[in-house]
Scaffold this active site. Structure first.
Site, short mmCIF file in Angstrom:
data_model
loop_
_atom_site.label_atom_id
_atom_site.label_comp_id
_atom_site.label_asym_id
_atom_site.label_seq_id
_atom_site.Cartn_x
_atom_site.Cartn_y
_atom_site.Cartn_z
N CYS A 121 0.77 -1.17 -0.04
CA CYS A 121 0.00 -0.11 0.16
C CYS A 121 0.74 1.26 0.00
O CYS A 121 1.89 1.41 0.88
CB CYS A 121 -0.96 0.06 1.12
SG CYS A 121 -2.04 1.52 1.43
N HIS A 188 1.84 -6.99 -6.99
CA HIS A 188 1.06 -5.79 -7.71
C HIS A 188 2.26 -5.40 -8.65
O HIS A 188 3.24 -4.93 -8.33
CB HIS A 188 0.73 -4.96 -6.62
CG HIS A 188 -0.03 -3.84 -7.64
ND1 HIS A 188 -1.21 -2.96 -6.88
CD2 HIS A 188 -0.44 -3.51 -8.83
CE1 HIS A 188 -1.50 -2.19 -7.71
NE2 HIS A 188 -1.21 -2.40 -9.06
#
Length: 373
Positions: A121, A188
């Site tokens: 994040c 990701h």
């Protein structure tokens, strides 16, 4: 210490193979989105990130009417789940401390299928707290947290990262993470500073998959259509894939024959009410689902201030009165209370006209502000 034996660890790894998963999403990956994604075919669903300090030592309660399991602290609901997702929900945790992470994991491990450490994040609140993408720059701390979890909880532990600009640095970190004994790694395929509009770098996954084999490696990034699943796996060798924005646009992305956005929205709202989800959160998610902000139903939904109005806009008023309103608490649909109170006052004062009546103030954020958040 509950280190899994090799047979159990293999079984845990197998849970993350050949799958199509719902990615963790801030404010969107709540219980109704997870349940609906499972309904449409998702194999596993991730919760939105929840900070370890928030969930540690929460009070667990069960609503006998809805079956919703709530974890609360100081009168505030932190996390909700349901027995229907127990075997397929992965709890994503934000942490910067092995001890606090373990305390949090032990609080909820009996209600989830796995625990995932968020190491990707890029949001300011997460990074400033030493969590999320900040952990990628502190691999000793990152691995210490994973080892504490792997060695002491009764469910599989996974990790989600991004990639560095430097490919070798990414590979080295991936190797260290894999050595902690996790059951799967999600990557990701963007760097910490890349935004969603920038194309995900699928090609960066191939080497990670090869280096970590046979550990399951899950691809995240630019899975926007059902057909992207096979394309991603064939081009990268990824064990599984997960989607975020694709599910926001239409939760039925998990099936080959998707349903219309309107039909998916109707099912989402029904699921949200059955789970007594906060109206503000439901509306926020519904408005995100509509990429066509000029659609007639979008305007009506945007103007709605309570579940009854939302159900009216979607043509499911009968559901609202027969089932929906019985599940939702006044706390999670506050404008219902205000509007009902206003109606009672107006009926009691016969000579009061609607022209003179003052509009009720919305206790939640305005739809426009929420949609832009």
């Amino acid at each position: 210490m509950t280190v899994p034996d090799s047979e159990k660890h293999q079984a845990w790894q197998d849970r993350y193979r050949n799958g199509y998963f719902l990615a963790p999403m801030v404010r969107v990956g709540t219980l109704p989105m997870r349940l609906l994604s499972l309904h449409y075919g998702a194999d596993l669903v991730w919760t939105c990130e929840i900070i370890d300090k928030s969930i540690a030592n929460c009070l667990r309660t069960v609503n006998d009417q809805t079956g919703v399991i709530s974890y609360s602290k100081d009168g505030r609901e932190i996390f909700t789940t349901h027995k229907d997702e127990k075997s397929r929900v992965v709890f994503q945790m934000g942490s910067a401390s092995p001890d606090t992470a373990l305390e949090a994991a032990r609080t909820i491990e009996n209600d989830v299928a796995g625990i995932d450490l968020n190491c990707g994040c890029p949001m300011k609140f997460s990074v400033q707290g030493g969590m999320g993408a900040a952990l990628m720059e502190d691999p000793d701390r990152l691995c210490a947290i994973l080892e504490a979890l792997v060695q002491n909880v009764s469910v599989p532990v996974t990790c989600k990262i991004r990639v560095f600009d430097d490919e070798e640095k990414t590979i080295e970190l991936a190797r260290r993470i894999a050595a902690t004994g996790i059951s799967a790694l999600t990557v990701h395929c963007r760097t910490r500073y890349m935004r969603p509009r920038e194309k995900a770098m699928w090609h960066r996954l191939n080497r990670i998959v090869d280096e970590l084999s046979p550990l399951p490696v899950i691809l995240n990034g630019d899975i926007c259509h059902f057909d992207d699943v096979q394309k991603a796996r064939e081009s990268t060798g990824a064990t599984s894939v997960m989607t975020a924005r694709g599910a926001i646009a239409n939760p039925s992305i998990f099936r080959k024959e998707s349903v219309s956005v309107l039909e998916a929205t109707v099912e989402f709202v029904k699921t949200a009410m059955r789970a007594s989800n906060s109206y503000a959160n439901t509306k926020y998610t519904v408005l995100l689902m509509y990429t066509d902000t000029k659609a007639p139903e979008y305007k009506v939904l945007q103007a709605s201030k309570c579940y009854e109005a939302m159900c009216g806009a979607l043509g499911i008023t009968e559901f609202y009165h027969a089932e929906g309103k019985l599940c939702v608490t006044d706390r999670n649909d506050p404008m219902r209370v205000k509007q009902n109170g206003a109606l009672g006052k107006r009926s009691a004062v016969k000579n009061e006209t609607s022209v003179n009546a003052q509009p009720e103030s919305d206790a939640a954020e305005t739809p426009t502000k929420r949609a832009k958040a």
